[in-house]
Design a protein around this motif. Structure first.
Motif, PDB file in Angstrom:
ATOM      1  N   THR A 132      -2.162  -4.462  -0.499  1.00 18.26           N
ATOM      2  CA  THR A 132      -3.479  -4.329  -1.108  1.00 18.26           C
ATOM      3  C   THR A 132      -3.456  -5.130  -2.407  1.00 18.26           C
ATOM      4  OG1 THR A 132      -5.135  -2.759  -1.861  1.00 18.26           O
ATOM      5  CG2 THR A 132      -2.856  -2.218  -2.349  1.00 18.26           C
ATOM      6  N   MET A 133      -4.620  -5.354  -3.001  1.00 14.41           N
ATOM      7  CA  MET A 133      -4.646  -6.157  -4.225  1.00 14.41           C
ATOM      8  C   MET A 133      -4.860  -5.280  -5.452  1.00 14.41           C
ATOM      9  SD  MET A 133      -6.765  -9.437  -2.932  1.00 14.41           S
ATOM     10  CE  MET A 133      -5.929 -10.695  -3.842  1.00 14.41           C
ATOM     11  N   PHE A 189       2.773  -0.136   5.217  1.00 14.01           N
ATOM     12  CA  PHE A 189       1.340  -0.033   5.481  1.00 14.01           C
ATOM     13  C   PHE A 189       0.588  -1.298   5.086  1.00 14.01           C
ATOM     14  CE2 PHE A 189       2.344   4.561   5.254  1.00 14.01           C
ATOM     15  CZ  PHE A 189       1.810   4.941   6.470  1.00 14.01           C
ATOM     16  N   LYS A 220       0.856  -1.190   0.000  1.00 13.45           N
ATOM     17  CA  LYS A 220       0.000   0.000   0.000  1.00 13.45           C
ATOM     18  C   LYS A 220       0.888   1.235   0.000  1.00 13.45           C
ATOM     19  CE  LYS A 220      -4.140  -1.305   2.523  1.00 13.45           C
ATOM     20  NZ  LYS A 220      -4.870  -1.200   3.790  1.00 13.45           N
ATOM     21  N   LYS A 221       0.596   2.147  -0.911  1.00 15.08           N
ATOM     22  CA  LYS A 221       1.382   3.384  -0.950  1.00 15.08           C
ATOM     23  C   LYS A 221       0.631   4.481  -0.226  1.00 15.08           C
ATOM     24  CE  LYS A 221       3.504   2.522  -5.396  1.00 15.08           C
ATOM     25  NZ  LYS A 221       3.799   3.105  -6.708  1.00 15.08           N
TER      26      LYS A 221
END
Ligand SMILES: Cc1cc2nc3c(=O)[nH]c(=O)nc-3n(C[C@H](O)[C@H](O)[C@H](O)COP(=O)(O)OP(=O)(O)OC[C@H]3O[C@@H](n4cnc5c(N)ncnc54)[C@H](O)[C@@H]3O)c2cc1C
Ligand code: FES
Lengths: 347, 104
Positions: A256-257, A253, A131-132
């Protein structure tokens, strides 16, 4: 040097559905290799909810996400699939004909190449990626001052390192990089950490002895002439701001996909899902199948149960590509000696 | 019946009809605003992150430990909440939230 592997089938994604496909293919004497970007098998079950109970797997009134994955691994053990973890499938190229499909599959990390007769895409919600944090201009520093993973610790020797996050990765890298960094700062939004207690304790003692800094707050912007990072502006809960000098920032963090490279493989896509037929779960390209959460068709349910069913049907058609000469006989595992031999349970 | 007000990422404010017992994430998603809700409300993804207007913050149930853990995975502000963890009841008529930015 790139490895080259020839096999019957490459399965993209080692989530529950990709894993069970190994079983269905194995019963038909079809060999396969599985590739996943994650360092572990199990997809969403293992990554997002390992300890949560699932109630709708047939025959299991209750099983946890990780429990299901462990059982699937035990079930496919007789077929000795080969796993390629920590590798992202980047490209999928058709090099055969519609009647006799042949594919070349390439991964990114250490560039393994596969040649195979069929590809099963079991990519679920897409590949897991870091996650960015939504910080303006963060891309400008990626690869020079901002990293989402640590590949070589040496890169951070004598650097002013800012680690952001409060989970296992953040805390593990805090205690590992602190001894080699010039100065290490850990930033988290609150004074509670979701990491192994002894790692948290170690971090706290380093803070107490003045060997590193801990701040509570959030990064609002980055400083330094791009692409050279010089500092991060941090806002505390009370709204006040200050700057931490740093050469590198490591935001942890979680994952995520994202659909990822699948979008570039020349397959039909509908809202980031791959349309398939419901007879064999084949895509618009003969020899490429899509099963589990990644596919779509009228009436699709995103359930593990559905993905298992889809794998069984796909395997039937894959058999025709792998053994064009052989007729496929329908058999039950309960009564077929030949299937039981494959499973290693026949007398 | 009541409503919630949702400001999207472009700054436009929408008034959405709300149904008792539904999660605020579900209301936002079902009206077609861009909220991801990847995990379907299982408190596992934080893609339903919103900022709650100051005057409403104190009227919500405080976040559980599980919600706080998920909030750790995004960039928060003091008024951050996960909208899938807010069940809409008539007391929340007029609730005012803003969609948080998404990562790249
Ligand atoms: C919180 C939660 C609760 C759930 N509860 C239930 C439930 O009770 N019952 C139920 O049936 N379902 C449930 N689900 C849904 C279920 O987890 C999914 O249906 C299931 O995981 C889909 O399996 P899959 O193998 O298709 O995909 P995934 O589990 O998503 O696995 C796909 C894998 O492919 C990998 N991948 C993708 N692209 C690439 C690439 N290019 N290169 C390399 N690797 C790649 C990914 O990294 C991932 O590991 C739940 C989901 C969540 C998040
Ligand atoms: S929808 Fe996933 S945490 Fe809210």
């Amino acid at each position: 040097m790139t490895d080259h592997i020839e096999t019957d089938v490459v399965i993209i994604g080692a989530g529950p559905v990709g894993l069970f496909a190994v079983f269905e293919l194995g019963l038909l004497d079809i060999k396969c290799h599985l590739i996943d970007i994650l360092p572990k098998v199990g997809g969403q079950c293992a990554e997002l909810y390992p300890e949560k109970p699932i109630y709708d797997i047939p025959g299991f009134p209750m099983v946890t996400g990780q429990g299901l994955v462990d059982n699937l691994m035990a079930q496919i053990e007789p077929f000795h699939p080969t796993f390629h973890l920590n590798e992202m499938v980047e490209s999928l190229e058709s090099i055969g004909t519609p009647e006799a499909p042949l594919f070349r599959v390439k991964t990114s990390e250490n560039g393994t190449t596969f040649t195979c007769k069929a590809v099963i895409i079991a990519a679920g919600g897409g590949s897991f990626q870091p996650k960015k944090p939504p910080i303006e201009n963060i891309e400008a520093y990626e690869g020079t001052g901002v990293y989402y993973a640590v590949r070589k610790m040496e890169m951070f020797r004598n650097k002013k390192v800012l680690i952001v996050g409060g989970g296992d990765s953040a805390l593990d890298w805090t205690v590992n990089l602190q001894p080699i960094a010039k100065r290490l700062t850990l930033l988290h939004r609150r004074d509670a950490f979701r990491a192994a207690p002894h790692t948290v304790e170690k971090m706290r003692s380093l803070v107490a002895s003045g060997e590193m800094d801990l701040h509570l707050g959030q990064v609002t912007s980055l400083k330094g002439e791009e692409p050279v990072l010089e500092g991060a502006v941090i806002r505390k809960d009370d709204g006040s701001e200050f700057t931490v000098d740093c050469d590198v920032m490591l935001p942890f963090f979680g994952l995520t996909m994202k659909l990822g490279p699948i979008a570039d493989w020349g397959l039909n896509l509908h809202e980031n899902l791959i349309p398939v037929d419901t007879e064999k779960f084949e895509t618009n390209v003969p020899g490429i199948f899509a099963i589990g959460d990644i596919n779509t068709y009228p009436g699709k349910l995103k359930l593990i149960l559905s993905g298992f069913h889809e794998g069984a049907l796909a395997a039937q058609k894959v058999h025709r590509y792998v053994y064009p000469e052989k007729k496929l006989l329908f058999q039950y595992t309960t009564s077929s000696t030949s299937l039981q031999k494959k499973l290693g349970v026949a007398a | 019946m009541g409503v919630i007000h949702v400001t999207d990422r472009a700054g436009q404010r929408h008034t959405l009809e709300a149904i008792e017992g539904w999660r605020v994430m579900e209301i936002i998603r079902d009206w077609g605003l861009p909220i991801e809700g990847l995990c379907g409300g299982a408190c596992e993804c934080a893609t339903c992150h919103v900022f709650v207007a100051e005057e409403w913050l104190g009227r919500l149930y405080p976040p559980t430990e599980e919600e706080e853990d998920q909030l750790d995975t995004v960039m928060t502000q003091p008024n951050s909440r996960l909208s899938c963890q807010i069940l809409w009841t008539p007391e929340l008529d007029g609730l005012e939230v803003t969609l948080a930015p998404t990562g790249a």
